[in-house]
Design a protein around this motif. Sequence first.
Motif, PDB file in Angstrom:
ATOM      1  N   THR A  97       0.858  -1.199   0.000  1.00  0.00           N
ATOM      2  CA  THR A  97       0.000   0.000   0.000  1.00  0.00           C
ATOM      3  C   THR A  97       0.887   1.239   0.000  1.00  0.00           C
ATOM      4  O   THR A  97       1.927   1.261   0.652  1.00  0.00           O
ATOM      5  N   SER A 135     -10.005  -1.547  -8.016  1.00  0.00           N
ATOM      6  CA  SER A 135     -10.545  -2.896  -7.811  1.00  0.00           C
ATOM      7  C   SER A 135     -10.426  -3.719  -9.092  1.00  0.00           C
ATOM      8  O   SER A 135     -10.236  -3.173 -10.178  1.00  0.00           O
ATOM      9  N   HIS A 186      -5.664  -5.475   7.324  1.00  0.00           N
ATOM     10  CA  HIS A 186      -6.033  -5.563   5.893  1.00  0.00           C
ATOM     11  C   HIS A 186      -7.494  -5.170   5.660  1.00  0.00           C
ATOM     12  O   HIS A 186      -8.183  -5.786   4.837  1.00  0.00           O
ATOM     13  N   LYS A 227      -8.843  -4.348   1.980  1.00  0.00           N
ATOM     14  CA  LYS A 227      -8.791  -5.528   1.106  1.00  0.00           C
ATOM     15  C   LYS A 227      -9.872  -6.538   1.517  1.00  0.00           C
ATOM     16  O   LYS A 227     -10.537  -7.125   0.666  1.00  0.00           O
ATOM     17  N   CYS A 237     -11.762  -7.703  -5.473  1.00  0.00           N
ATOM     18  CA  CYS A 237     -10.354  -7.827  -5.090  1.00  0.00           C
ATOM     19  C   CYS A 237      -9.670  -6.479  -5.302  1.00  0.00           C
ATOM     20  O   CYS A 237      -9.896  -5.820  -6.323  1.00  0.00           O
ATOM     21  N   VAL A 238      -8.866  -6.067  -4.313  1.00  0.00           N
ATOM     22  CA  VAL A 238      -8.138  -4.795  -4.425  1.00  0.00           C
ATOM     23  C   VAL A 238      -6.849  -5.028  -5.212  1.00  0.00           C
ATOM     24  O   VAL A 238      -6.039  -5.872  -4.852  1.00  0.00           O
TER      25      VAL A 238
END
Length: 232
Positions: free
Chosen positions: A106, A137, A185, A188, A197-198
């Motif tokens: 990140t 995403s 997290h 996510k 899903c990130v």
Amino acid sequence: MRLDRFVSKCTNMGRAQATKLVRKGNVEINSSKVNNPQTKVKLESDTVKLNGELLEYKEFIYIMLNKPQGYICSTKDDKHRTILDLFPEKISLREPHSCGRLDIDTTGLVLATDNGKWSHKVTSPNKKCFKTYIVQSDTPLTKEDMQLLQEGVLLDGEDKKTLPAQIRELGECEYELKICEGKFHQVKRMFQAVNNCVLALHRSKIGNIILDNKLKPGCFRELTPYEINEFL
Ligand code: URA
């Protein structure tokens, strides 16, 4: 504050070394040489110089970092680079800790300080400080997904739903998400909870403190008094 402590705090050198320098006559208070390490320094009014250079006393440091990928927020790790590796020794020796953690992949805003009370105000769930993330995403969210994320979703392994969040679409598969919790997290896992899903995650804001757009990834600056005041 005692002169030896003052010199040590301002320079990050050990107390013994600071004491030596004072005894050797390298330190002046208000333009007069002082050899006694026990001399008291008045923080509000005295000017202290070491080898002719003004010493600036800061009880705490407060930093804004634009975290790049590949760094972790804990301060000690044998395997990974940590955010302390991004600071010069003058700062890293004070061991500032991050106020809430970002994952290794990140990017974006990290606040770091050596003031534990201040960081508690940033991270404590009771303080309801919103953190803003830009999320890329895998697939577009449906209206229903966005509604669910806003109302709260049950994360894998948890027994309570996430607190209400705010989400808005910025572009295709790009969203701004504001949350006031900091579960492991969390972003996510929130997207996982709606079967998404990130792909990329960036933090742009904590409370009212916005990541300075002049800071390139890996760069940092000290917070302004106005920014520090947000969590005093
Ligand atoms: N949520 C995540 O999933 N990762 C982060 O780094 C921050 C929030």
